[in-house]
Scaffold this active site. Structure first.
Site, short mmCIF file in Angstrom:
data_model
loop_
_atom_site.label_atom_id
_atom_site.label_comp_id
_atom_site.label_asym_id
_atom_site.label_seq_id
_atom_site.Cartn_x
_atom_site.Cartn_y
_atom_site.Cartn_z
N LYS A 127 0.81 -1.21 0.00
CA LYS A 127 0.00 0.00 0.00
C LYS A 127 0.86 1.27 0.00
O LYS A 127 0.37 2.34 -0.38
CB LYS A 127 -0.91 0.02 1.23
CG LYS A 127 -1.84 -1.18 1.36
CD LYS A 127 -2.87 -1.22 0.27
CE LYS A 127 -3.93 -2.29 0.53
NZ LYS A 127 -3.41 -3.66 0.51
N LYS A 163 -8.73 1.84 3.73
CA LYS A 163 -8.29 0.45 3.74
C LYS A 163 -7.12 0.29 4.70
O LYS A 163 -6.35 1.22 4.94
CB LYS A 163 -7.88 -0.01 2.33
CG LYS A 163 -6.90 0.88 1.59
CD LYS A 163 -6.75 0.41 0.15
CE LYS A 163 -5.89 1.38 -0.67
NZ LYS A 163 -5.76 0.94 -2.08
N ARG A 213 -5.12 -5.32 -13.06
CA ARG A 213 -3.93 -5.97 -12.51
C ARG A 213 -2.95 -6.21 -13.67
O ARG A 213 -3.27 -6.88 -14.64
CB ARG A 213 -4.30 -7.28 -11.83
CG ARG A 213 -3.15 -8.24 -11.54
CD ARG A 213 -2.05 -7.67 -10.63
NE ARG A 213 -2.54 -7.20 -9.35
CZ ARG A 213 -2.69 -7.97 -8.27
NH1 ARG A 213 -2.41 -9.26 -8.34
NH2 ARG A 213 -3.10 -7.43 -7.14
N ARG A 227 -10.30 -6.33 -13.60
CA ARG A 227 -11.14 -6.96 -12.58
C ARG A 227 -12.33 -6.04 -12.30
O ARG A 227 -12.18 -4.96 -11.73
CB ARG A 227 -10.31 -7.20 -11.30
CG ARG A 227 -9.06 -8.03 -11.59
CD ARG A 227 -8.19 -8.22 -10.38
NE ARG A 227 -7.71 -6.95 -9.84
CZ ARG A 227 -6.89 -6.85 -8.79
NH1 ARG A 227 -6.48 -7.94 -8.18
NH2 ARG A 227 -6.49 -5.67 -8.37
N ARG A 235 -15.41 -3.30 -4.84
CA ARG A 235 -14.10 -3.93 -4.95
C ARG A 235 -14.02 -4.82 -6.18
O ARG A 235 -14.91 -5.63 -6.43
CB ARG A 235 -13.80 -4.76 -3.70
CG ARG A 235 -13.81 -3.98 -2.41
CD ARG A 235 -13.79 -4.89 -1.20
NE ARG A 235 -14.99 -5.73 -1.16
CZ ARG A 235 -15.17 -6.72 -0.28
NH1 ARG A 235 -14.23 -6.98 0.61
NH2 ARG A 235 -16.27 -7.44 -0.31
N ASP A 275 -1.62 -2.55 -9.49
CA ASP A 275 -3.04 -2.27 -9.71
C ASP A 275 -3.20 -0.84 -10.19
O ASP A 275 -2.63 0.09 -9.60
CB ASP A 275 -3.82 -2.48 -8.42
CG ASP A 275 -3.80 -3.93 -7.95
OD1 ASP A 275 -3.54 -4.81 -8.79
OD2 ASP A 275 -4.03 -4.17 -6.75
N GLU A 283 -1.72 0.28 -6.14
CA GLU A 283 -0.96 -0.64 -5.29
C GLU A 283 0.16 -1.28 -6.09
O GLU A 283 0.07 -1.42 -7.32
CB GLU A 283 -1.86 -1.74 -4.71
CG GLU A 283 -2.86 -1.26 -3.68
CD GLU A 283 -3.59 -2.42 -3.01
OE1 GLU A 283 -3.16 -3.58 -3.15
OE2 GLU A 283 -4.59 -2.15 -2.32
N ASN A 285 2.02 -4.86 -5.68
CA ASN A 285 1.94 -6.12 -4.94
C ASN A 285 3.18 -6.97 -5.20
O ASN A 285 3.45 -7.34 -6.35
CB ASN A 285 0.69 -6.88 -5.36
CG ASN A 285 -0.58 -6.11 -5.06
OD1 ASN A 285 -1.09 -6.15 -3.96
ND2 ASN A 285 -1.08 -5.37 -6.05
#
Length: 319
Positions: A127, A163, A213, A227, A235, A275, A283, A285
């Site tokens: 994050k 979040k 993604r 997504r 979400r 993302d 983000e 990841n």
């Protein structure tokens, strides 16, 4: 090339969804090429006074639900016996996770190729790492002070996403609008009464069309999946019910990837899932990014082959 020994530090293999799990796809590709596949779980890892060891299972894997693997052997083995070690334990990135990334570096001998590098994983909170590139990110606040967070929400009429810093899979993500009477109570819960910092991020209306993604291998984009959230949720995470949709990369998304590439390579972050919503990075990841299987199906591609190609090159140059 000669057969290598691939290790996977991961969650229990018994719980893997063979039609979705990216780690399982990597194991299948390594096995297809004739490499030996071993796996172990975080509790099986320890330091014996001179080196890191783990109880490892040598396995064969197959994409068959209910009988996804056979154990060929199980033994206590040093990590230095591995040519490549994938660190693929799912978040949360808690104290035990951090300790594991430190312990695997205590190899006392030839180090395996790490994907991803343990130091890089510790350095790149999923994050927070993107905030090193503020020009790529939506307006973001990291704070535990409830008055400060309340002001942030009030200043964004389109809404705010709240979040947890250590969240994953869409868990704990909340959409909040100014004037919501639940705000104070919700902030008390999310911040544990002001004892824990959270992420507040300007809501991006483009998220209704989905968040993208993008999988980067050695800093290069190798595939993407959009997504799309369900009608009754904000979400897009597939773990939260989002639907994977075929997509392509925009010029802006390629620009984001190019900006991130040097920092990712510098830290040995070879397999990363970023993302993007609209024109904005949200983000980065690095622990166990998913999406490989969905991209393969939608694009008729093989992203995991590019990852194993890289692992083989890195292991070959190390030898």
């Amino acid at each position: 090339m000669a057969a290598l020994t691939f290790g996977f530090l991961m969650d229990p293999l018994e719980s893997v969804r063979v039609d979705h799990d990216s780690t399982f796809a990597l194991m299948l590709e390594a096995q297809r090429r004739g490499h030996q596949v071993r796996y172990f779980e975080q509790p099986w890892l320890h330091f014996n006074g001179s080196r890191a060891e783990a109880r490892m299972r040598t396995v064969t894997v197959r994409r068959e639900p209910g009988r996804a693997f056979d154990v060929l052997a199980e033994a206590l083995q040093p990590l230095s016996e591995l040519d490549v070690l994938f660190l693929r334990k799912d978040p949360p990135v808690d104290a035990e996770f951090i300790q594991a990334t430190q312990m695997v570096e205590l190899h006392n001998g030839r180090a395996p190729v790490f994907i991803n590098n343990p130091t890089g994983i510790r350095d790149a909170n999923e994050k927070l790492f993107g905030l090193r590139f503020p020009e790529l990110m939506p307006e973001t606040l990291i704070a535990r002070d409830m008055a400060q967070l309340s002001r942030f929400v009030a200043s964004h009429p389109a809404g705010t996403i709240l979040k947890p810093v250590e969240g994953f899979g869409g868990q704990g993500i909340v959409f909040m609008q100014p004037g919501d009477r639940n705000l104070r109570s919700l902030l008390e819960v999310l911040t544990l009464g002001g004892r824990k910092a959270i992420v507040a991020q300007a809501y991006l209306p483009e998220s209704r069309q989905g968040d993208k993604r993008i999988i980067l291998v050695d800093g290069e984009p190798c595939g993407a999946v959009l997504r799309v959230p369900s009608q009754d949720d904000h979400r897009g995470n597939m773990a939260a019910g989002g639907t994977p949709v075929k997509t392509t990369l925009t010029a802006r998304e390629r620009e984001i990837c190019a900006r991130l590439k040097p920092s990712l390579q510098e830290r040995g972050l070879y397999l990363v899932g970023i993302d993007v919503i609209g024109d904005w990075l949200t983000e980065v990841n690095v622990t166990s990014p998913t999406g490989l299987v969905e991209i393969d199906k939608l694009d008729d591609s093989n992203v995991e082959a590019k990852v194993i190609d890289l692992a083989e090159r890195l292991a070959g140059s190390r030898k």
